[in-house]
Design a protein around this motif. Structure first.
Motif, PDB file in Angstrom:
ATOM      1  N   ALA A  54     -11.997  28.031 -41.011  1.00  0.00           N
ATOM      2  CA  ALA A  54     -11.739  29.314 -42.164  1.00  0.00           C
ATOM      3  C   ALA A  54     -12.890  30.132 -42.578  1.00  0.00           C
ATOM      4  CB  ALA A  54     -11.010  28.690 -43.278  1.00  0.00           C
ATOM      5  N   PHE A  55     -14.201  29.465 -42.802  1.00  0.00           N
ATOM      6  CA  PHE A  55     -15.269  29.934 -43.245  1.00  0.00           C
ATOM      7  C   PHE A  55     -15.796  31.154 -42.237  1.00  0.00           C
ATOM      8  CE2 PHE A  55     -19.719  30.301 -42.461  1.00  0.00           C
ATOM      9  CZ  PHE A  55     -20.091  30.973 -43.300  1.00  0.00           C
ATOM     10  N   ALA A  56     -15.948  30.421 -40.922  1.00  0.00           N
ATOM     11  CA  ALA A  56     -16.467  31.291 -39.726  1.00  0.00           C
ATOM     12  C   ALA A  56     -15.562  32.441 -39.623  1.00  0.00           C
ATOM     13  CB  ALA A  56     -16.593  30.224 -38.633  1.00  0.00           C
ATOM     14  N   GLY A  57     -14.230  32.036 -39.447  1.00  0.00           N
ATOM     15  CA  GLY A  57     -13.338  33.234 -39.167  1.00  0.00           C
ATOM     16  C   GLY A  57     -13.388  34.325 -40.492  1.00  0.00           C
ATOM     17  N   PHE A  58     -13.368  34.020 -41.581  1.00  0.00           N
ATOM     18  CA  PHE A  58     -13.473  34.989 -42.669  1.00  0.00           C
ATOM     19  C   PHE A  58     -14.973  35.799 -42.509  1.00  0.00           C
ATOM     20  CE2 PHE A  58     -15.189  36.270 -46.842  1.00  0.00           C
ATOM     21  CZ  PHE A  58     -14.040  36.989 -47.180  1.00  0.00           C
ATOM     22  N   ALA A  59     -16.135  35.012 -42.156  1.00  0.00           N
ATOM     23  CA  ALA A  59     -17.137  35.838 -42.150  1.00  0.00           C
ATOM     24  C   ALA A  59     -17.280  36.514 -41.004  1.00  0.00           C
ATOM     25  CB  ALA A  59     -18.272  34.750 -42.219  1.00  0.00           C
ATOM     26  N   ALA A  60     -16.908  36.283 -40.014  1.00  0.00           N
ATOM     27  CA  ALA A  60     -16.907  37.357 -38.934  1.00  0.00           C
ATOM     28  C   ALA A  60     -15.952  38.325 -38.923  1.00  0.00           C
ATOM     29  CB  ALA A  60     -16.232  36.419 -37.406  1.00  0.00           C
ATOM     30  N   ALA A  61     -14.610  38.055 -39.500  1.00  0.00           N
ATOM     31  CA  ALA A  61     -13.853  39.346 -39.808  1.00  0.00           C
ATOM     32  C   ALA A  61     -14.367  40.317 -40.893  1.00  0.00           C
ATOM     33  CB  ALA A  61     -12.371  38.803 -40.147  1.00  0.00           C
ATOM     34  N   PHE A  62     -14.930  39.603 -41.684  1.00  0.00           N
ATOM     35  CA  PHE A  62     -15.596  40.505 -42.893  1.00  0.00           C
ATOM     36  C   PHE A  62     -16.738  41.459 -42.464  1.00  0.00           C
ATOM     37  CE2 PHE A  62     -18.599  41.701 -46.349  1.00  0.00           C
ATOM     38  CZ  PHE A  62     -17.902  41.748 -47.337  1.00  0.00           C
ATOM     39  N   GLY A  67      -9.861  41.458 -37.178  1.00  0.00           N
ATOM     40  CA  GLY A  67      -9.027  40.124 -37.614  1.00  0.00           C
ATOM     41  C   GLY A  67      -9.429  39.269 -35.880  1.00  0.00           C
ATOM     42  N   ILE A  68      -9.139  40.003 -34.891  1.00  0.00           N
ATOM     43  CA  ILE A  68      -9.415  39.092 -33.780  1.00  0.00           C
ATOM     44  C   ILE A  68     -10.838  38.525 -33.337  1.00  0.00           C
ATOM     45  CG2 ILE A  68      -9.361  39.591 -31.189  1.00  0.00           C
ATOM     46  CD1 ILE A  68      -6.520  39.901 -32.273  1.00  0.00           C
ATOM     47  N   LEU A  69     -11.741  39.082 -33.927  1.00  0.00           N
ATOM     48  CA  LEU A  69     -13.203  38.871 -33.977  1.00  0.00           C
ATOM     49  C   LEU A  69     -13.292  37.357 -34.694  1.00  0.00           C
ATOM     50  CD1 LEU A  69     -15.413  41.535 -33.296  1.00  0.00           C
ATOM     51  CD2 LEU A  69     -14.581  39.907 -31.589  1.00  0.00           C
ATOM     52  N   ILE A 128     -10.525  40.774 -47.102  1.00  0.00           N
ATOM     53  CA  ILE A 128     -10.490  41.479 -45.539  1.00  0.00           C
ATOM     54  C   ILE A 128      -8.928  41.930 -45.364  1.00  0.00           C
ATOM     55  CG2 ILE A 128     -12.232  40.557 -44.499  1.00  0.00           C
ATOM     56  CD1 ILE A 128     -10.233  38.346 -43.309  1.00  0.00           C
ATOM     57  N   ALA A 129      -8.672  42.749 -44.352  1.00  0.00           N
ATOM     58  CA  ALA A 129      -7.617  43.500 -44.105  1.00  0.00           C
ATOM     59  C   ALA A 129      -6.677  42.745 -43.663  1.00  0.00           C
ATOM     60  CB  ALA A 129      -7.649  44.942 -43.462  1.00  0.00           C
ATOM     61  N   GLY A 130      -6.943  41.585 -42.762  1.00  0.00           N
ATOM     62  CA  GLY A 130      -6.004  40.830 -42.011  1.00  0.00           C
ATOM     63  C   GLY A 130      -5.232  41.665 -40.951  1.00  0.00           C
ATOM     64  N   PHE A 131      -4.129  40.957 -40.759  1.00  0.00           N
ATOM     65  CA  PHE A 131      -2.959  41.554 -39.670  1.00  0.00           C
ATOM     66  C   PHE A 131      -1.880  42.108 -40.173  1.00  0.00           C
ATOM     67  CE2 PHE A 131      -5.663  38.379 -37.509  1.00  0.00           C
ATOM     68  CZ  PHE A 131      -6.106  38.744 -36.446  1.00  0.00           C
ATOM     69  N   VAL A 217      -6.737  31.181 -39.206  1.00  0.00           N
ATOM     70  CA  VAL A 217      -5.410  31.922 -39.529  1.00  0.00           C
ATOM     71  C   VAL A 217      -5.496  31.902 -40.984  1.00  0.00           C
ATOM     72  CG1 VAL A 217      -2.940  31.569 -39.318  1.00  0.00           C
ATOM     73  CG2 VAL A 217      -4.546  31.704 -37.224  1.00  0.00           C
ATOM     74  N   LEU A 218      -5.707  30.802 -41.625  1.00  0.00           N
ATOM     75  CA  LEU A 218      -5.427  30.448 -42.890  1.00  0.00           C
ATOM     76  C   LEU A 218      -6.144  31.617 -44.137  1.00  0.00           C
ATOM     77  CD1 LEU A 218      -4.006  28.651 -45.055  1.00  0.00           C
ATOM     78  CD2 LEU A 218      -5.994  27.354 -45.024  1.00  0.00           C
ATOM     79  N   SER A 219      -7.510  31.682 -43.497  1.00  0.00           N
ATOM     80  CA  SER A 219      -8.372  32.673 -43.948  1.00  0.00           C
ATOM     81  C   SER A 219      -8.200  34.194 -43.868  1.00  0.00           C
ATOM     82  CB  SER A 219      -9.578  32.573 -44.115  1.00  0.00           C
ATOM     83  OG  SER A 219     -10.082  32.223 -42.747  1.00  0.00           O
ATOM     84  N   VAL A 220      -8.142  34.473 -42.422  1.00  0.00           N
ATOM     85  CA  VAL A 220      -8.148  35.854 -42.000  1.00  0.00           C
ATOM     86  C   VAL A 220      -6.597  36.507 -41.842  1.00  0.00           C
ATOM     87  CG1 VAL A 220      -8.489  37.078 -39.785  1.00  0.00           C
ATOM     88  CG2 VAL A 220      -9.867  35.109 -40.465  1.00  0.00           C
TER      89      VAL A 220
END
Length: 314
Positions: A54-62, A67-69, A128-131, A217-220
């Motif tokens: 969740a952290f890695a996904g949010f940090a990368a998306a931010f 969102g894909i990255l 972040i914007a999300g999907f 998915v939870l964070s992004v």
């Protein structure tokens, strides 16, 4: 709000739609753990892996505004944690329960530490914007059913596709046969030329990748932000649902949707100010339901014979 409001079509459709979306992170973790346990490795570290994902996904998306990255970063974070679990369980042959709990502590601690280092502590965490929602043409226009099944973001559709693919891979392919053989009779599989350690490593990393994706998915895609303890026990529930599903992707889908519906119900009760049921009970509702279905369905389940047992080549 009265009980009559709960029986209106709009409320029921909204409840089921939200339940399906909320089921996705748990379902991804369950699918990954099914693969891992089918190969004989019990990874109890899902809670920590989901938190780190969740952290890695949010940090990368931010950082990338993609969102894909973000989801790919969650997968990569899960794979790193899975590699560590594989090293503990397959190479070092340590107690898998202790190794799993260590991953929980490591994943949660690392996620919170890196988040504070990068984003600091704020009353208003960055978002972040999300999907966006992606209605399927024609199908989304079907009355009632279209709103429930065909008006989700792309992550929901891909998760359902993964259920089917994992089902086929485990039960209709040579690879799946090898995985199940390693989880049931590793010595026999080894005698037949199957690389037991390689299969267990691959399945542990793959399973953790699914859990990391679930956290991302939870964070992004759902909350669109990261907060400490945002996984909130979903990793442990995923482990319980693996037993409920009897290590089968189809039943895992049913169990995860049931949890998602209970989660959506408690959110809506709170949002609508439903006072007939105490607030604390509403928060416990998804977890109480999980325990009930676990007790009801787990009795008939049969775990892989070599689950949690390190393999020593003779």
């Amino acid at each position: 709000m009265s009980w009559d409001n709960l029986l209106q079509a709009g409320f029921i459709i909204s409840l089921i739609t939200s339940g399906i979306r909320l089921a996705v992170p748990v379902l991804l973790a369950v699918l990954g753990e099914i693969i891992t346990e089918r190969a004989g490795v019990q990874n109890l570290g899902l809670e920590g892996i989901m938190a780190f994902g969740a952290f890695a996904g949010f940090a990368a998306a931010f950082a990338t505004d993609s969102g894909i990255l973000g989801l790919l970063a969650g997968i990569l974070a899960g794979m790193l944690m899975g590699l560590l679990m594989g090293y503990f369980a397959v190479t070092l042959k340590v107690n898998q329960v202790i190794a799993g709990i260590s991953l929980v502590l490591l994943g949660q601690g690392a996620a919170n530490f890196f988040y504070r280092q990068i984003f600091g502590v704020s009353q208003r965490p960055p978002r972040i914007a999300g999907f966006p929602e992606m209605p399927i043409p024609l199908l989304s226009d079907i009355p009632y059913l279209g709103d429930i099944l065909f008006r989700h973001n792309v992550v929901v559709y891909l998760t359902v596709l993964l259920v089917i693919l994992i089902w086929i891979a485990l039960f209709e392919t040579t690879w799946g046969l090898k995985v199940r053989a390693v989880g049931e009779h590793p010595s026999a599989a080894d005698t037949s030329g199957v690389n037991v350690a390689g299969i267990r490593y691959a399945c542990t990393i793959l399973g953790a990748a699914f859990a990391g994706l679930g956290g991302a998915v939870l964070s992004v895609a759902q909350m669109k932000l990261f907060t400490e303890n945002m996984v909130a026990g979903r990793g442990w529930i995923a482990i319980a649902l693996v037993i409920f599903s009897r290590w089968h992707p189809g039943l895992a889908l049913a169990g995860a949707v049931l949890f998602g519906l209970a989660d959506a119900l408690q959110f809506r009760f709170q949002a609508l100010g439903f006072e007939a049921v105490p607030y604390e009970f509403l928060l416990m509702l998804p977890y109480i339901l999980t325990i009930i279905v676990l007790l009801a369905g787990g009795r008939r389940g049969a775990a892989p014979a070599a689950l949690g047992t390190p393999y020593e080549k003779e």
